[in-house]
Design a protein around this motif. Structure first.
Motif, short mmCIF file in Angstrom:
data_model
loop_
_atom_site.label_atom_id
_atom_site.label_comp_id
_atom_site.label_asym_id
_atom_site.label_seq_id
_atom_site.Cartn_x
_atom_site.Cartn_y
_atom_site.Cartn_z
N GLU A 28 0.82 -1.22 0.00
CA GLU A 28 0.00 0.00 0.00
C GLU A 28 0.85 1.27 0.00
O GLU A 28 0.31 2.37 0.00
N GLU A 29 2.15 1.11 -0.02
CA GLU A 29 3.07 2.26 -0.03
C GLU A 29 2.96 3.01 -1.35
O GLU A 29 2.49 2.47 -2.34
N GLU A 30 3.45 4.23 -1.35
CA GLU A 30 3.49 5.02 -2.58
C GLU A 30 4.88 4.97 -3.21
O GLU A 30 5.09 5.54 -4.28
N ASP A 31 5.79 4.30 -2.56
CA ASP A 31 7.18 4.22 -3.00
C ASP A 31 7.37 2.94 -3.82
O ASP A 31 7.39 1.83 -3.26
N ASN A 78 -3.01 -1.66 -10.52
CA ASN A 78 -2.23 -0.59 -9.91
C ASN A 78 -2.01 0.54 -10.91
O ASN A 78 -1.90 0.31 -12.11
N GLU A 134 0.62 2.30 -11.28
CA GLU A 134 1.98 2.23 -11.83
C GLU A 134 2.03 1.15 -12.91
O GLU A 134 1.82 -0.03 -12.64
#
Length: 73
Positions: free
Chosen positions: A30-33, A63, A65
């Motif tokens: 759940e990270e944005e990194d 996702n 990304e």
């Protein structure tokens, strides 16, 4: 918390072979990194395949990304 610290935590979950390892690693999806997400995906990929892991990874096919999304194709 910095990316390096997060990846160390993920690695620690794998090394300890804790029964909650899947859940503890999945939190990092759940990270944005992106590097942290990749580390979590790779870590889950080293564990024996289970329905639980499949259900955790399946939503990543949507996702935002592109690299993460297409890693499951």
């Amino acid at each position: 918390m910095k990316s390096k610290q997060k990846t160390r935590i993920i690695q620690g979950c794998l090394e300890q072979a804790d029964p909650d390892a899947i859940k503890n690693i999945a939190i990092f999806l759940e990270e944005e990194d992106p590097p942290v997400i990749w580390m979590a995906i790779e870590a889950l990929g080293t564990l024996p395949i289970s329905e639980k892991i499949k259900s955790i990874l399946l939503p990543l096919t949507e996702n935002s990304e592109e690299e993460i999304r297409f890693s499951f194709v």
